[in-house]
Design a protein around this motif. Structure first.
Motif, PDB file in Angstrom:
ATOM      1  N   LYS A 171     -11.561  10.246 -13.028  1.00 54.67           N
ATOM      2  CA  LYS A 171     -10.984   9.258 -12.071  1.00 54.67           C
ATOM      3  C   LYS A 171      -9.475   8.840 -12.206  1.00 54.67           C
ATOM      4  O   LYS A 171      -8.783   8.554 -11.432  1.00 54.67           O
ATOM      5  N   THR A 172      -9.064   9.648 -13.324  1.00 58.87           N
ATOM      6  CA  THR A 172      -7.562   9.492 -13.526  1.00 58.87           C
ATOM      7  C   THR A 172      -6.718  10.150 -12.676  1.00 58.87           C
ATOM      8  O   THR A 172      -6.800  11.460 -12.145  1.00 58.87           O
ATOM      9  N   ASN A 173      -5.627   9.535 -12.007  1.00 56.25           N
ATOM     10  CA  ASN A 173      -4.859  10.178 -11.103  1.00 56.25           C
ATOM     11  C   ASN A 173      -3.369  10.501 -11.700  1.00 56.25           C
ATOM     12  O   ASN A 173      -2.769  11.534 -11.196  1.00 56.25           O
ATOM     13  N   MET A 174      -2.920   9.677 -12.629  1.00 60.18           N
ATOM     14  CA  MET A 174      -1.413  10.009 -13.210  1.00 60.18           C
ATOM     15  C   MET A 174      -1.743   9.723 -14.602  1.00 60.18           C
ATOM     16  O   MET A 174      -2.310   8.829 -15.261  1.00 60.18           O
ATOM     17  N   LEU A 175      -0.897  10.448 -15.425  1.00 57.32           N
ATOM     18  CA  LEU A 175      -0.688  10.492 -16.981  1.00 57.32           C
ATOM     19  C   LEU A 175       0.863  10.449 -17.111  1.00 57.32           C
ATOM     20  O   LEU A 175       1.596  11.418 -16.642  1.00 57.32           O
ATOM     21  N   PRO A 182       0.830  -1.183  -0.139  1.00 55.81           N
ATOM     22  CA  PRO A 182       0.066   0.029   0.031  1.00 55.81           C
ATOM     23  C   PRO A 182       0.905   1.333  -0.103  1.00 55.81           C
ATOM     24  O   PRO A 182       0.169   2.279  -0.181  1.00 55.81           O
ATOM     25  N   ASP A 183       2.122   1.192   0.254  1.00 52.42           N
ATOM     26  CA  ASP A 183       3.200   2.192   0.304  1.00 52.42           C
ATOM     27  C   ASP A 183       3.523   2.620  -1.297  1.00 52.42           C
ATOM     28  O   ASP A 183       4.217   3.671  -1.412  1.00 52.42           O
ATOM     29  N   SER A 184       3.278   1.860  -2.069  1.00 49.59           N
ATOM     30  CA  SER A 184       3.500   2.199  -3.493  1.00 49.59           C
ATOM     31  C   SER A 184       2.926   3.428  -3.970  1.00 49.59           C
ATOM     32  O   SER A 184       1.766   3.701  -3.635  1.00 49.59           O
ATOM     33  N   PRO A 185       3.876   4.207  -4.880  1.00 50.19           N
ATOM     34  CA  PRO A 185       3.010   5.576  -5.186  1.00 50.19           C
ATOM     35  C   PRO A 185       1.909   5.234  -6.319  1.00 50.19           C
ATOM     36  O   PRO A 185       1.523   6.111  -6.596  1.00 50.19           O
ATOM     37  N   PHE A 186       1.916   4.131  -6.688  1.00 52.00           N
ATOM     38  CA  PHE A 186       0.792   3.779  -7.800  1.00 52.00           C
ATOM     39  C   PHE A 186      -0.552   3.029  -7.076  1.00 52.00           C
ATOM     40  O   PHE A 186      -1.591   2.778  -7.674  1.00 52.00           O
ATOM     41  N   PHE A 187      -0.308   2.668  -5.700  1.00 54.16           N
ATOM     42  CA  PHE A 187      -1.212   1.892  -5.057  1.00 54.16           C
ATOM     43  C   PHE A 187      -2.527   2.614  -5.208  1.00 54.16           C
ATOM     44  O   PHE A 187      -2.636   3.721  -4.734  1.00 54.16           O
ATOM     45  N   GLY A 188      -3.794   2.000  -5.571  1.00 53.67           N
ATOM     46  CA  GLY A 188      -5.084   2.805  -5.672  1.00 53.67           C
ATOM     47  C   GLY A 188      -5.079   3.964  -6.595  1.00 53.67           C
ATOM     48  O   GLY A 188      -6.199   4.780  -6.646  1.00 53.67           O
ATOM     49  N   LYS A 189      -4.226   4.129  -7.579  1.00 55.56           N
ATOM     50  CA  LYS A 189      -4.237   5.116  -8.583  1.00 55.56           C
ATOM     51  C   LYS A 189      -4.718   4.602  -9.993  1.00 55.56           C
ATOM     52  O   LYS A 189      -4.158   3.556 -10.191  1.00 55.56           O
ATOM     53  N   VAL A 190      -5.407   5.503 -10.577  1.00 50.71           N
ATOM     54  CA  VAL A 190      -5.697   5.230 -11.858  1.00 50.71           C
ATOM     55  C   VAL A 190      -4.561   5.829 -12.867  1.00 50.71           C
ATOM     56  O   VAL A 190      -4.398   6.956 -12.851  1.00 50.71           O
ATOM     57  N   VAL A 191      -3.890   5.107 -13.722  1.00 48.24           N
ATOM     58  CA  VAL A 191      -2.790   5.519 -14.402  1.00 48.24           C
ATOM     59  C   VAL A 191      -2.912   5.332 -16.027  1.00 48.24           C
ATOM     60  O   VAL A 191      -3.579   4.379 -16.448  1.00 48.24           O
ATOM     61  N   VAL A 192      -2.797   6.264 -16.773  1.00 51.17           N
ATOM     62  CA  VAL A 192      -2.943   6.393 -18.192  1.00 51.17           C
ATOM     63  C   VAL A 192      -1.530   6.755 -18.783  1.00 51.17           C
ATOM     64  O   VAL A 192      -0.693   7.550 -18.293  1.00 51.17           O
ATOM     65  N   PHE A 193      -1.371   6.240 -19.880  1.00 49.25           N
ATOM     66  CA  PHE A 193      -0.164   6.303 -20.904  1.00 49.25           C
ATOM     67  C   PHE A 193      -0.105   6.896 -21.842  1.00 49.25           C
ATOM     68  O   PHE A 193      -1.474   6.776 -22.533  1.00 49.25           O
ATOM     69  N   GLY A 217      -1.815  -0.378  -8.646  1.00 51.52           N
ATOM     70  CA  GLY A 217      -2.635   0.706  -9.333  1.00 51.52           C
ATOM     71  C   GLY A 217      -3.341   0.202 -10.672  1.00 51.52           C
ATOM     72  O   GLY A 217      -3.091  -1.309 -10.946  1.00 51.52           O
ATOM     73  N   GLN A 218      -4.372   0.878 -11.288  1.00 47.63           N
ATOM     74  CA  GLN A 218      -5.242   0.496 -11.981  1.00 47.63           C
ATOM     75  C   GLN A 218      -4.856   1.281 -13.393  1.00 47.63           C
ATOM     76  O   GLN A 218      -4.940   2.375 -13.640  1.00 47.63           O
ATOM     77  N   PRO A 219      -4.263   0.282 -14.581  1.00 52.15           N
ATOM     78  CA  PRO A 219      -3.987   0.935 -15.791  1.00 52.15           C
ATOM     79  C   PRO A 219      -5.535   1.376 -16.412  1.00 52.15           C
ATOM     80  O   PRO A 219      -6.392   0.581 -16.372  1.00 52.15           O
ATOM     81  N   SER A 220      -5.253   2.448 -17.261  1.00 51.73           N
ATOM     82  CA  SER A 220      -6.430   2.522 -17.994  1.00 51.73           C
ATOM     83  C   SER A 220      -6.280   3.321 -19.340  1.00 51.73           C
ATOM     84  O   SER A 220      -5.087   3.795 -19.630  1.00 51.73           O
TER      85      SER A 220
END
Length: 324
Positions: free
Chosen positions: A265-269, A225-236, A256-259
């Protein structure tokens, strides 16, 4: 509008559109299009049109091949008009064509020539399908493959967009029946093919899947759960140094959840290398990056990272093999 293509197709339960183009010369000069909609294995609607091209864009070879002359298209609608009608006709249905790299290349090149945005389309190819359903054929060209499959071909009608669309539809029907599939989606699953996509920010072809892990993986909820991607929606967006599927799997393994799509809902691009030639004319950013900036303006917080940042945040997760 017609009887089912092939015995057993009246049991098919999905929908698709078979498409074919004829060109005046290069891929960017479509002069005729035909699109046939199939539902439950039966043709239910069609869209056909000649397309205006300047007289000097016609090559004699092309005119001799399909018989469409500059005079025949002088009052026809332009590509931007036809493209809009074609997109409306297609709706959410996937496109099918015989040798899709050509037909989808026509769409992209014609849009570039007219300086309009590429449409969003999902597609597959009956050549790729046929090579997996009937390996070892002498030829996969449209008329010769039809002959090999026992279909009647009128050589005087080939290179007419409507007639060629019907032939491609017949091939697809035979392939679905040969594999005992329930429809197009089921057929592609059985022969390990992905749909290709065209979108305003780029495209990729209908291609083979290495294994069932080709789809977007689900997040590992047992990850750290300490991963920077945990629980995050990630798009490339853009091209990565690693295979996109491996990047998805790395994110999922970290919780994390790739999308594929940017939303609220996106947290990271994650931004990889952007090939400017794959952007719509006049654009300097991908559609996904533009969408994130629009959401920023609306008060949404989405973190934008470089690929280098992504690798750094992966930390101890083994970096997959890079594309060459």
């Amino acid at each position: 509008m017609s009887e089912p293509l092939h015995p057993g197709l009246n049991q098919v339960g999905d929908e698709w559109v078979v498409i074919d183009f004829e060109t005046a010369s290069s891929r960017g000069t479509p002069c005729q299009v035909a699109a046939l909609r199939f539902r439950d294995g039966t043709e239910v609607d069609r869209f056909t049109s000649l397309i205006y091209q300047a007289p000097d864009s016609f090559y004699p070879f092309n005119v001799a091949l399909h018989g469409i002359s500059p005079e025949m298209v002088e009052d026809a609608p332009t590509w931007p008009e036809v493209c809009g009608e074609l997109v409306r006709f297609t709706g959410a249905s996937p496109l099918v064509s015989h040798y899709a790299p050509f037909d989808m290349g026509v769409v992209r090149d014609a849009c570039d020539f007219c300086e309009i945005e590429w449409p969003s389309l999902r597609y597959t190819c009956t050549v790729s399908i046929s090579r997996r359903v009937w390996p070892g054929m002498q030829s996969y060209s449209l008329p010769l493959l039809c002959t090999e499959l026992g279909l009647s071909v009128d050589e005087d009608l080939t290179h007419d967009a409507l007639y060629d669309s019907r032939l491609a539809a017949e091939i697809l029907g035979r392939a679905i029946t040969a594999k005992g599939a329930t429809g197009l989606d089921d057929l592609l699953s059985k022969i390990w093919l992905f749909f290709g996509e065209v979108a305003p920010d780029g495209w990729f072809g209908s291609r083979a899947r290495a294994n069932a892990a080709g789809s977007i993986p689900e997040a590992d909820l047992d990850a750290d759960p300490d991963s920077p991607f945990f629980g995050k929606v990630v798009v490339f967006t853009g091209e990565l140094a690693m295979v996109r599927r491996n990047a998805w799997q790395a994110v999922a393994a970290a919780g994390g959840q790739p999308s594929n799509n940017v939303s609220k809902k996106t947290n990271m691009l994650i931004c990889g290398y952007q090939d400017m030639l794959k952007l719509a004319v006049g654009k300097t950013k991908s559609h996904k990056l533009q969408r994130v900036e629009e959401l920023h303006a609306d008060g949404e917080h989405i973190e934008i990272l470089t690929e280098r940042d992504f690798f750094r945040l992966l930390g101890g997760i083994e970096r997959p093999q890079a594309n060459v």
